[in-house]
Design a protein around this motif. Structure first.
Motif, PDB file in Angstrom:
ATOM      1  N   GLY A 217       8.196  -0.532  -3.360  1.00  0.00           N
ATOM      2  CA  GLY A 217       8.450   0.855  -3.726  1.00  0.00           C
ATOM      3  C   GLY A 217       9.762   1.032  -4.460  1.00  0.00           C
ATOM      4  O   GLY A 217       9.998   2.076  -5.089  1.00  0.00           O
ATOM      5  N   ASP A 355       7.685   6.798  -0.634  1.00  0.00           N
ATOM      6  CA  ASP A 355       7.079   5.957  -1.665  1.00  0.00           C
ATOM      7  C   ASP A 355       8.076   4.964  -2.243  1.00  0.00           C
ATOM      8  O   ASP A 355       7.683   3.972  -2.859  1.00  0.00           O
ATOM      9  CB  ASP A 355       6.486   6.821  -2.788  1.00  0.00           C
ATOM     10  CG  ASP A 355       7.522   7.705  -3.473  1.00  0.00           C
ATOM     11  OD1 ASP A 355       8.448   8.194  -2.790  1.00  0.00           O
ATOM     12  OD2 ASP A 355       7.410   7.913  -4.692  1.00  0.00           O
ATOM     13  N   ARG A 356       9.385   5.213  -2.041  1.00  0.00           N
ATOM     14  CA  ARG A 356      10.403   4.269  -2.521  1.00  0.00           C
ATOM     15  C   ARG A 356      10.853   3.314  -1.413  1.00  0.00           C
ATOM     16  O   ARG A 356      11.793   2.547  -1.596  1.00  0.00           O
ATOM     17  CB  ARG A 356      11.605   5.025  -3.088  1.00  0.00           C
ATOM     18  CG  ARG A 356      11.258   5.769  -4.376  1.00  0.00           C
ATOM     19  CD  ARG A 356      12.476   6.287  -5.113  1.00  0.00           C
ATOM     20  NE  ARG A 356      13.441   5.287  -5.492  1.00  0.00           N
ATOM     21  CZ  ARG A 356      13.320   4.413  -6.489  1.00  0.00           C
ATOM     22  NH1 ARG A 356      12.203   4.412  -7.228  1.00  0.00           N
ATOM     23  NH2 ARG A 356      14.280   3.553  -6.770  1.00  0.00           N
ATOM     24  N   VAL A 358       8.797   0.819   0.975  1.00  0.00           N
ATOM     25  CA  VAL A 358       7.569   0.190   1.467  1.00  0.00           C
ATOM     26  C   VAL A 358       7.886  -1.257   1.847  1.00  0.00           C
ATOM     27  O   VAL A 358       7.373  -2.208   1.232  1.00  0.00           O
ATOM     28  CB  VAL A 358       6.449   0.245   0.401  1.00  0.00           C
ATOM     29  CG1 VAL A 358       5.105  -0.167   1.002  1.00  0.00           C
ATOM     30  CG2 VAL A 358       6.334   1.635  -0.209  1.00  0.00           C
ATOM     31  N   TYR A 374      -2.717   1.893  -0.928  1.00  0.00           N
ATOM     32  CA  TYR A 374      -1.960   1.933  -2.180  1.00  0.00           C
ATOM     33  C   TYR A 374      -2.824   1.452  -3.334  1.00  0.00           C
ATOM     34  O   TYR A 374      -3.532   0.453  -3.224  1.00  0.00           O
ATOM     35  CB  TYR A 374      -0.723   1.030  -2.105  1.00  0.00           C
ATOM     36  CG  TYR A 374       0.294   1.458  -1.078  1.00  0.00           C
ATOM     37  CD1 TYR A 374       1.185   2.504  -1.324  1.00  0.00           C
ATOM     38  CD2 TYR A 374       0.367   0.824   0.156  1.00  0.00           C
ATOM     39  CE1 TYR A 374       2.110   2.899  -0.380  1.00  0.00           C
ATOM     40  CE2 TYR A 374       1.296   1.213   1.113  1.00  0.00           C
ATOM     41  CZ  TYR A 374       2.163   2.250   0.835  1.00  0.00           C
ATOM     42  OH  TYR A 374       3.079   2.636   1.776  1.00  0.00           O
ATOM     43  N   ASP A 383       0.991   3.464  -5.790  1.00  0.00           N
ATOM     44  CA  ASP A 383       0.582   4.868  -5.715  1.00  0.00           C
ATOM     45  C   ASP A 383      -0.132   5.076  -4.392  1.00  0.00           C
ATOM     46  O   ASP A 383      -1.240   4.576  -4.189  1.00  0.00           O
ATOM     47  CB  ASP A 383      -0.338   5.206  -6.892  1.00  0.00           C
ATOM     48  CG  ASP A 383      -0.793   6.653  -6.868  1.00  0.00           C
ATOM     49  OD1 ASP A 383      -0.126   7.475  -6.205  1.00  0.00           O
ATOM     50  OD2 ASP A 383      -1.824   6.958  -7.494  1.00  0.00           O
ATOM     51  N   GLN A 384       0.508   5.806  -3.480  1.00  0.00           N
ATOM     52  CA  GLN A 384      -0.078   6.027  -2.167  1.00  0.00           C
ATOM     53  C   GLN A 384      -1.283   6.947  -2.285  1.00  0.00           C
ATOM     54  O   GLN A 384      -1.198   8.049  -2.828  1.00  0.00           O
ATOM     55  CB  GLN A 384       0.960   6.633  -1.224  1.00  0.00           C
ATOM     56  CG  GLN A 384       0.492   6.751   0.218  1.00  0.00           C
ATOM     57  CD  GLN A 384       1.596   7.254   1.142  1.00  0.00           C
ATOM     58  OE1 GLN A 384       2.741   6.829   1.039  1.00  0.00           O
ATOM     59  NE2 GLN A 384       1.255   8.175   2.030  1.00  0.00           N
TER      60      GLN A 384
END
Length: 460
Positions: A217, A355-356, A358, A374, A383-384
């Protein structure tokens, strides 16, 4: 020269060819250790910290583009993934479609170069154990190197010290175990000692973005670069809201005595303060280990301090052989790179989305990453696809090691877009096309198989 123990440690490091800057840094921490320094941060000395959110920040597109064109990217890549049974760089683990962490990182950077017409150099901080495998894996990306800059530099190493004597341990069974990394706070020491910090400045880079290679992420995002550039801060860290899974982890706070931001790790928390550490309503933010710094500001402070940044010490007591509890107890002196937030006047924090962040620390994390939670698009950014990331708890007796984990998911990870949690107790092998819905728990006393195409749900 100091005590006999420090003299022996110095001699051992010099004989191993360790950089002089790293030796002096180690000596600094040895003296603290010798004088009883523990590195602890009492709860009474800190208070909660607030920060702005990236979601609320305005960054003009031209500011973002200009910032990313003057950004260099460093990925920490010294880990072997030994906790998951690996003996090579963890970043070589396959994520999906034959792509490893390293493949995705390289392609993220190459894509951004094209979008912004930016040099965006990618540089890995490897260890002596990860260097050769990593560089061989990256050889396929002929366009990745940037003229005048290396693709890698090596982190330093230091001797483990006997707990009772503070002298370098001897372990003839496996001499490599006599050494340990100094923690990722060694980043700054290694940058200075290798001359790479000076080279980045001379090449005109104004911002350096650092993150872990196991966190896909952590993309060098132009908007975050733009925020950092317009903030004028010498140093900044991306933070996330803590969740129940972060109760035992470190957090940000503000020191009462001088108002500086601090990063308190678990190992720096007194036993009587563990309840405060776990209080998510009091200490609400933890570090992503995604950080930004101005290389000129970093050089200035390092020069002022004769190369020793003076990060808070983390004193870790372990066994010289982590797999043998009968082996001698040793002290490992470490520092955290995020702790540099307290060194710089005007350091900043910014809240970013999950999202940044992971990270993959266990096979539980790896299963989620390999699942359809993802998507990975043409820009190779995660992209979740689900509202929440499902909680996964796999039986460590059967899934902790990557080799055993892979045997039990021979056709790939199940679909988990609709999953809230998956708890597996016992030995289960999953067939192709399995779907998990809601909260699911599996338990068995003997090996079992989840049939291909099965839909697992709490009601099933």
């Amino acid at each position: 020269m100091g005590s006999a123990g420090l003299t022996k440690a110095r001699e051992k490091m010099m004989a191993a060819g360790v950089d002089e800057v790293a030796i002096e840094t180690f000596a600094h921490y040895y003296r603290l250790l010798e004088h009883g320094e523990t590195g602890m941060i009492p709860e009474a000395s800190i208070e909660p910290v607030e920060m702005e959110s990236l979601a609320d920040v305005e960054v003009a597109e031209d500011v973002a583009a200009e910032a990313i064109r003057h950004t260099a990217v460093i990925k920490l890549n010294g880990g072997l993934g030994t906790s998951m049974g690996m003996d090579r760089a963890k970043s070589l683990l396959c994520v999906r479609r034959g792509l490893s962490f390293l493949d995705i990182i390289a392609r993220q950077v190459l894509h951004l170069r094209g979008v912004y017409d930016a040099p965006l150099p990618l540089i890995l901080m490897n260890s002596f154990r990860t260097s050769s495998d990593t560089m061989a894996a990256l050889a396929r990306y002929e366009d990745l190197p940037v003229a005048g800059l290396p693709l890698e530099f090596l982190q330093n190493k230091e001797p483990k010290l006997l707990l009772d004597k503070l002298t370098p341990v001897s372990w003839p069974k496996d001499p490599d175990l006599e050494w340990c990394p100094p923690g990722h706070g060694d980043l700054y020491t290694a940058l200075r000692g290798t001359g790479l910090l000076d080279r980045l400045i001379e090449a005109g880079y104004r911002h350096v973005f650092v993150s872990n290679s196991d966190n896909l992420g952590a993309v060098p995002d132009a908007r975050v670069a733009g925020w950092f550039a317009q903030s004028g801060a010498p140093f900044a860290i991306e933070a996330v809201r803590r969740t129940p899974s972060d109760r035992k982890g470190g957090h940000f706070a503000r020191r009462r005595s001088d108002g500086r931001i601090v990063l308190r790790e678990t190992a720096q928390t007194l036993e009587e303060d563990r309840a405060a550490l776990a209080d998510l309503t009091r200490h609400r933010f933890s570090s992503t280990n995604n950080l930004w710094f101005d290389p000129v500001a970093m050089k200035r402070v390092l020069d002022e301090r004769d190369g020793v940044l003076g990060l808070p010490m983390i004193r870790n007591v372990k066994h010289v052989d982590p797999g043998d509890s009968r082996s001698p107890e040793v002290v490992q002196v470490e520092t955290a790179m995020g702790a540099a937030v307290e060194v710089f006047e005007g350091s900043r924090l910014i809240e970013v989305g999950r999202d940044r962040f992971v990270p993959v620390k266990t096979t539980n994390d790896l299963l989620v990453l390999r699942s359809d939670v993802y998507d990975i698009g043409p820009d190779f950014v995660l992209d979740q696809t689900s509202e929440e990331v499902p909680f996964v708890e796999l039986d460590p007796a059967h899934y902790k090691l990557v080799g055993e984990f892979d045997k039990r998911f021979p056709e790939g990870a199940p679909s988990m877009r609709k999953a809230a949690a998956l708890r597996v107790a016992g030995d289960w092998t999953f067939g192709k096309g399995v779907e998990v819905i809601g909260e699911v728990s599996l338990a068995a006393d003997a090996p079992r198989r989840v049939q291909p195409g099965a839909v697992l749900s709490a009601d099933a």
